[in-house]
Write a protein that holds these residues in place. Sequence first.
Motif, PDB file in Angstrom:
ATOM      1  N   ILE A 107     -30.378   6.112 209.573  1.00 12.79           N
ATOM      2  CA  ILE A 107     -30.062   6.444 210.959  1.00 12.79           C
ATOM      3  C   ILE A 107     -30.733   5.478 211.925  1.00 12.79           C
ATOM      4  O   ILE A 107     -30.299   5.296 213.067  1.00 12.79           O
ATOM      5  CB  ILE A 107     -30.473   7.904 211.263  1.00 12.79           C
ATOM      6  N   ALA A 108     -31.813   4.822 211.456  1.00 12.50           N
ATOM      7  CA  ALA A 108     -32.540   3.807 212.215  1.00 12.50           C
ATOM      8  C   ALA A 108     -33.463   3.106 211.229  1.00 12.50           C
ATOM      9  O   ALA A 108     -33.595   3.531 210.070  1.00 12.50           O
ATOM     10  CB  ALA A 108     -33.336   4.428 213.364  1.00 12.50           C
ATOM     11  N   VAL A 109     -34.091   2.020 211.668  1.00  6.88           N
ATOM     12  CA  VAL A 109     -35.057   1.316 210.815  1.00  6.88           C
ATOM     13  C   VAL A 109     -36.310   0.997 211.624  1.00  6.88           C
ATOM     14  O   VAL A 109     -36.247   0.794 212.835  1.00  6.88           O
ATOM     15  CB  VAL A 109     -34.473   0.008 210.228  1.00  6.88           C
ATOM     16  N   GLY A 110     -37.443   0.964 210.943  1.00  6.57           N
ATOM     17  CA  GLY A 110     -38.695   0.553 211.560  1.00  6.57           C
ATOM     18  C   GLY A 110     -39.055  -0.845 211.108  1.00  6.57           C
ATOM     19  O   GLY A 110     -39.017  -1.142 209.913  1.00  6.57           O
ATOM     20  N   ILE A 111     -39.388  -1.721 212.068  1.00 12.91           N
ATOM     21  CA  ILE A 111     -39.729  -3.116 211.775  1.00 12.91           C
ATOM     22  C   ILE A 111     -41.189  -3.343 212.112  1.00 12.91           C
ATOM     23  O   ILE A 111     -41.615  -3.129 213.252  1.00 12.91           O
ATOM     24  CB  ILE A 111     -38.865  -4.089 212.595  1.00 12.91           C
ATOM     25  N   GLY A 112     -41.964  -3.795 211.134  1.00 11.61           N
ATOM     26  CA  GLY A 112     -43.385  -4.000 211.341  1.00 11.61           C
ATOM     27  C   GLY A 112     -43.789  -5.445 211.453  1.00 11.61           C
ATOM     28  O   GLY A 112     -43.385  -6.154 212.374  1.00 11.61           O
ATOM     29  N   SER A 113     -44.564  -5.921 210.483  1.00  8.89           N
ATOM     30  CA  SER A 113     -45.195  -7.237 210.589  1.00  8.89           C
ATOM     31  C   SER A 113     -44.201  -8.389 210.667  1.00  8.89           C
ATOM     32  O   SER A 113     -44.496  -9.429 211.252  1.00  8.89           O
ATOM     33  CB  SER A 113     -46.138  -7.459 209.403  1.00  8.89           C
ATOM     34  N   ASP A 114     -43.013  -8.232 210.099  1.00  3.97           N
ATOM     35  CA  ASP A 114     -42.047  -9.326 210.143  1.00  3.97           C
ATOM     36  C   ASP A 114     -41.670  -9.677 211.574  1.00  3.97           C
ATOM     37  O   ASP A 114     -41.326 -10.820 211.870  1.00  3.97           O
ATOM     38  CB  ASP A 114     -40.784  -8.965 209.352  1.00  3.97           C
ATOM     39  N   LEU A 115     -41.760  -8.704 212.467  1.00  2.00           N
ATOM     40  CA  LEU A 115     -41.413  -8.934 213.873  1.00  2.00           C
ATOM     41  C   LEU A 115     -42.468  -9.773 214.591  1.00  2.00           C
ATOM     42  O   LEU A 115     -42.134 -10.551 215.486  1.00  2.00           O
ATOM     43  CB  LEU A 115     -41.247  -7.589 214.585  1.00  2.00           C
ATOM     44  N   THR A 116     -43.731  -9.626 214.191  1.00  2.00           N
ATOM     45  CA  THR A 116     -44.831 -10.223 214.967  1.00  2.00           C
ATOM     46  C   THR A 116     -45.628 -11.289 214.240  1.00  2.00           C
ATOM     47  O   THR A 116     -46.437 -11.973 214.859  1.00  2.00           O
ATOM     48  CB  THR A 116     -45.800  -9.116 215.406  1.00  2.00           C
ATOM     49  N   ALA A 117     -45.421 -11.440 212.932  1.00  2.00           N
ATOM     50  CA  ALA A 117     -46.286 -12.322 212.127  1.00  2.00           C
ATOM     51  C   ALA A 117     -46.289 -13.758 212.642  1.00  2.00           C
ATOM     52  O   ALA A 117     -47.353 -14.385 212.789  1.00  2.00           O
ATOM     53  CB  ALA A 117     -45.862 -12.283 210.665  1.00  2.00           C
ATOM     54  N   ASP A 118     -45.128 -14.316 212.925  1.00  2.00           N
ATOM     55  CA  ASP A 118     -45.053 -15.710 213.391  1.00  2.00           C
ATOM     56  C   ASP A 118     -45.746 -15.873 214.737  1.00  2.00           C
ATOM     57  O   ASP A 118     -46.418 -16.876 214.980  1.00  2.00           O
ATOM     58  CB  ASP A 118     -43.588 -16.163 213.504  1.00  2.00           C
TER      59      ASP A 118
END
Length: 220
Positions: A183-194
């Motif tokens: 129904i939705a997804v949570g995005i963690g470190s991949d969003l902010t790592a760079d």
Amino acid sequence: MKKIKLLQQITEQGVVAVLRGETPEEVVEMAEQAIEGGIKVIEVTMTVPFALRAIEDLAKRYSSTSSDPSQFAIIGVGTALDPETARAAILSGAEFVVGPSLNPATVTLCNRYRIPIMPGCMTIQEIQTALELGVDIVKLFPGNLFSPSMIKAIKGPLPQANIMPTGGVSLSNLGEWIKAGAIAVGIGSDLTADAVKSGDYSLVARKASQYIEAYKAAKA
């Protein structure tokens, strides 16, 4: 009615930015960039030092009721281990609560104040218990332990369960999760790592935009 509207908004947006950092100022900057890139649902984790300060700052600036697209965002709290933490975050402006595990007392408190609560679950029994407690969206966590086919397996006996995988969701597999029924997804470190590595936080906005495009493509 506000809880129902918030749940509708979260599922319509479809992507939740799960933000961690070393300081509240860093997390606020991440959140601003994520919102600029199109991710309008922001989860500030309680592992951030002085996390409530970040939630309060963001809640003052953004609102789920704003008609101005630049000021519209839904600010919530993550890694809420207990009802005390959840209540403090709600008083600081959090509009939804996410936990890494299923804590019945936290669910009860959030239901009392009509706040969406998304506890982390790994098993059918945990998901069933969450539903019986009145949970509307279950966080499948850690998502990297499962494949998207897990959602079909869950929905066999529990078709009424709304599942949000978090952890291990990436640009390469987001579409698979959505098409599998997330129904939705949570995005963690991949969003902010760079951005953290380079110090260029505009990279968060760029990556957020890519996630939103991937989500729209999957829904289409």
